[in-house]
Design a protein around this motif. Sequence first.
Motif, mmCIF file in Angstrom:
data_model
loop_
_atom_site.group_PDB
_atom_site.id
_atom_site.type_symbol
_atom_site.label_atom_id
_atom_site.label_comp_id
_atom_site.label_asym_id
_atom_site.label_seq_id
_atom_site.Cartn_x
_atom_site.Cartn_y
_atom_site.Cartn_z
ATOM 1 N N GLN A 196 10.801 -38.498 -16.510
ATOM 2 C CA GLN A 196 10.830 -38.768 -17.977
ATOM 3 C C GLN A 196 9.486 -38.157 -18.694
ATOM 4 O OE1 GLN A 196 12.155 -42.793 -19.241
ATOM 5 N NE2 GLN A 196 12.777 -43.169 -17.041
ATOM 6 N N VAL A 197 8.619 -38.449 -18.043
ATOM 7 C CA VAL A 197 7.149 -37.929 -18.568
ATOM 8 C C VAL A 197 7.280 -36.510 -18.723
ATOM 9 C CG1 VAL A 197 4.577 -37.921 -18.066
ATOM 10 C CG2 VAL A 197 5.686 -39.998 -17.736
ATOM 11 N N VAL A 198 7.488 -35.958 -17.699
ATOM 12 C CA VAL A 198 7.549 -34.436 -17.636
ATOM 13 C C VAL A 198 8.598 -33.880 -18.827
ATOM 14 C CG1 VAL A 198 8.219 -31.991 -16.322
ATOM 15 C CG2 VAL A 198 6.993 -33.988 -15.217
ATOM 16 N N ALA A 199 9.769 -34.258 -18.975
ATOM 17 C CA ALA A 199 10.620 -34.170 -20.015
ATOM 18 C C ALA A 199 9.868 -34.295 -21.119
ATOM 19 C CB ALA A 199 11.767 -34.729 -19.768
ATOM 20 N N LEU A 200 9.086 -35.404 -21.331
ATOM 21 C CA LEU A 200 8.636 -35.505 -23.057
ATOM 22 C C LEU A 200 7.344 -34.583 -22.927
ATOM 23 C CD1 LEU A 200 8.414 -39.640 -22.975
ATOM 24 C CD2 LEU A 200 9.742 -38.226 -24.419
ATOM 25 N N VAL A 201 6.736 -34.256 -22.027
ATOM 26 C CA VAL A 201 5.697 -33.087 -22.156
ATOM 27 C C VAL A 201 6.394 -31.927 -22.651
ATOM 28 C CG1 VAL A 201 3.829 -31.980 -20.949
ATOM 29 C CG2 VAL A 201 4.169 -34.317 -20.802
ATOM 30 N N ALA A 202 7.425 -31.319 -21.756
ATOM 31 C CA ALA A 202 8.027 -30.211 -22.076
ATOM 32 C C ALA A 202 8.631 -30.138 -23.503
ATOM 33 C CB ALA A 202 9.267 -30.130 -21.172
ATOM 34 N N ALA A 203 9.019 -31.496 -24.112
ATOM 35 C CA ALA A 203 9.529 -31.492 -25.474
ATOM 36 C C ALA A 203 8.432 -31.414 -26.730
ATOM 37 C CB ALA A 203 10.311 -32.698 -25.754
ATOM 38 N N GLY A 204 7.102 -31.567 -26.269
ATOM 39 C CA GLY A 204 5.930 -31.342 -27.013
ATOM 40 C C GLY A 204 5.014 -32.579 -27.093
ATOM 41 N N SER A 205 5.251 -33.466 -26.250
ATOM 42 C CA SER A 205 4.177 -34.865 -26.336
ATOM 43 C C SER A 205 3.275 -34.430 -25.629
ATOM 44 C CB SER A 205 5.101 -36.036 -25.719
ATOM 45 O OG SER A 205 6.182 -36.479 -26.460
ATOM 46 N N ARG A 206 1.922 -35.040 -25.733
ATOM 47 C CA ARG A 206 0.914 -35.058 -24.718
ATOM 48 C C ARG A 206 1.028 -35.896 -23.776
ATOM 49 N NH1 ARG A 206 -4.174 -36.585 -28.474
ATOM 50 N NH2 ARG A 206 -5.470 -36.020 -26.260
ATOM 51 N N LEU A 207 0.321 -35.491 -22.653
ATOM 52 C CA LEU A 207 0.793 -36.304 -21.122
ATOM 53 C C LEU A 207 0.307 -37.400 -21.270
ATOM 54 C CD1 LEU A 207 1.409 -36.162 -18.401
ATOM 55 C CD2 LEU A 207 -0.859 -35.316 -17.854
#
Length: 275
Positions: free
Chosen positions: A237-248
Amino acid sequence: MIILAATPIGNLGDASRRLIEALGNAEVIAAEDTRTAVQLMRALGVERGGAENRPRLIALHEHNEAEKAAEIVALAASVDVLVLTDAGMPAVSDPGFPLVAAAAAADVTVTAIPGPSAVLTALAVSGLPTDRFTFEGFLPRRSRVAALAPLAREERTMVFFESPHRLAESLADLATAFGADRRAVVCRELTKLHEEVARGTLVSLAERFAAGARGEIAIVVEGAAPATASLDDGVAQVVALVAAGSRLKEATAEVAEETGLSRRDLYEAALVARR
């Protein structure tokens, strides 16, 4: 030695025989409020006769306990010192901890006369799980939601103290931090004539006490449900959010809040996964 003596939290009938005997025999009493100690002795029928038979009274409260600890420890090397707070057990959200720490460092014996405790009484009558719990003391006066955030995923039952005039606001802040539907119990005036044990969700209790309350307050809050997501799922889920533009860092915090997984574990595992 130093003797920590629990005193009634409301009902004088809860005073133990050991407490009454100790009050009758003590040569030195260190009390949170010496006037309250004298009133307690009178209420319990402890008579000490003339001035020569009366104990030496030393004020020991939150404003002077750090400086008084050494004096009392020195006294306790040669005479028993009875330690009292206005209600409940000394050193538990009451004066006494610096004194006990100083006594332990000086190898002076510390013992206790057990008795009433608002923490344990509230926990016992709450109807919430009692096998594991944490006592968090008084809620902070400011920035409560931020201060409570680290406890949002605490799985143990939590016990808090609160002032009656801040009760509704604190319950609302607890609902914001833990969720509106989290079960809780407000225990008011425990062991006293107008004792009240109010159960419900945090939001419903905030509404119930919107007009305020009186007396001594303890709030017991249900722990969070155990986390069910796996670390691998959380990292995905974290990796998907980062790929969508969120900061880690932001993605990690969001997933940790949703799943109950450790923010640190998620962050470190996500760093590895992105390499």
